[in-house]
Design an enzyme around this catalytic site. Structure first.
Site, mmCIF file in Angstrom:
data_model
loop_
_atom_site.group_PDB
_atom_site.id
_atom_site.type_symbol
_atom_site.label_atom_id
_atom_site.label_comp_id
_atom_site.label_asym_id
_atom_site.label_seq_id
_atom_site.Cartn_x
_atom_site.Cartn_y
_atom_site.Cartn_z
ATOM 1 C CG LEU A 120 -1.868 1.181 1.360
ATOM 2 C CD1 LEU A 120 -2.934 1.114 0.265
ATOM 3 C CD2 LEU A 120 -2.525 1.186 2.737
ATOM 4 C CG HIS A 129 7.509 4.688 9.385
ATOM 5 N ND1 HIS A 129 6.979 5.853 8.876
ATOM 6 C CD2 HIS A 129 8.869 4.794 9.253
ATOM 7 C CE1 HIS A 129 7.961 6.624 8.452
ATOM 8 N NE2 HIS A 129 9.109 6.015 8.674
#
Length: 342
Positions: free
Chosen positions: A126, A230
């Site tokens: 993605l 992240h």
């Protein structure tokens, strides 16, 4: 306007640039033009086949800005992971050390190398260009895959997972890797990440420890980011959780990022989606936005739009109909773009 479609050979240059832009930690999209060409070809091939059950098939889609024809994002699905090469995770567990005589009772969290998610379908690859991260495009890009899976459930496993990118610093370094993996692999994080993304996973089994690893023995910086994502991945995590995905105490062996999981039929966008007939006109733009897809395979298309829904008929405008390659009376699959899992 933006539309999702299966990737094509002509998209190779753009996909390669996306692979460069994503940087370290994006394991499923390595900077390897030959490998990317193979993945595009694999998607084109599987979309021409009749599939009765999930296998080692890869589906890759792109998000295209319709007016310019520019590809601004990509997303993928692996139908069944671990069937042609081992698929590794760390499972987080607990070990108890106790002595009645000394009146000592200690519980320790551990990491255990496993292949528990073998055969599951995986949401992967993605990426959305930063300049286009607005107006719900991220939701469109990610959730479009659920409408494809709803239309062709026989191609996918009963359980679906999503590996989320773990924490790395501004220089692309992973505290988890520095505290654990590097001690066994004797290489930098970026190199190990590239090797596994290129399909070279044999070295994992050869070099990783086969016994439980006590988390409290790792450097504090490594311990702190186990199961963390992240910063750029936080929106993706929230979106998946809104669809019903949950963290099951499995993490990536390289960066310690979390893996979320769910049963296929429990995904909100799948169990809440429904068929409607197409009417072309002027829809109501004061309500909720919907995900809309045609029922095609190789010509699958998905977009988001405001609609007017009544009596099994969905009214869309001509531009949306063109993007979806449908005409009056055709069948659409629709679902509210945003919603909460049951």
């Amino acid at each position: 306007m933006y539309v999702i479609r299966p990737i094509a050979s002509d998209d190779l240059d753009r996909l390669h640039q996306i692979a460069i832009d994503t940087g370290a930690g994006f394991t499923s999209l390595p900077d390897n033009r030959e490998l990317l060409a193979e993945r595009i070809h694999a998607t084109e091939q599987v979309l021409q086949q009749e599939i009765a059950q999930p296998g080692p098939h890869h589906y890759l889609f792109v998000l295209e800005e319709t007016h310019s024809g520019v590809v601004v994002g990509t997303c993928g699905i692996d139908a069944a992971v671990g069937l042609t090469a081992p698929f590794y995770h760390y499972r987080i567990g607990t070990v108890v050390h106790a002595s009645r005589e000394l009146n000592v009772h200690n519980s320790f969290r551990t990491l255990y190398l496993c292949n528990d998610y073998t055969g599951c379908s995986e949401m992967c690859t993605l990426y959305l260009d930063p300049d286009h991260r607005h107006s719900g495009n991220g939701n469109l890009l990610s959730k479009s895959r659920f409408l494809f899976m709803a239309e062709y459930p026989q191609r996918f496993a009963d359980k679906v997972i999503a590996e989320l990118r773990g924490f790395t610093d501004d220089k692309g370094n992973s505290p988890f890797w520095d505290g654990l993996g590097k001690r066994f692999f004797s290489m930098e994080y970026q190199q190990a990440d590239y090797l596994t993304g290129s399909g070279n996973k044999v070295f994992i089994a050869e070099l990783m420890p086969k016994h439980s690893i006590y988390i409290h023995l790792l450097p504090e910086a490594a311990q702190e980011i186990i199961g963390c994502v992240h910063p750029n991945t936080e929106p993706a995590r929230r979106m998946l959780e809104s669809e019903g995905f949950r963290y099951e105490e499995y993490v990536d062996i390289f960066d310690g990022g979390p893996t979320l999981a769910i049963r296929l039929g429990d995904i909100r966008a799948i169990h809440s989606s429904r068929y409607q007939k197409v009417a072309i006109g002027t829809p109501d733009d004061n309500g909720n936005e919907f995900l809309l897809s045609n029922t095609g395979l190789a010509n699958f298309r998905c977009t988001k739009s405001y609609i007017h829904e009544s009596g099994g008929i969905t009214t869309i405008n001509a531009e949306t109909a063109d993007a979806l390659q449908v005409k009056e009376g055709d069948t659409l699959r629709i679902v509210e773009l945003k919603g909460r899992s049951r």
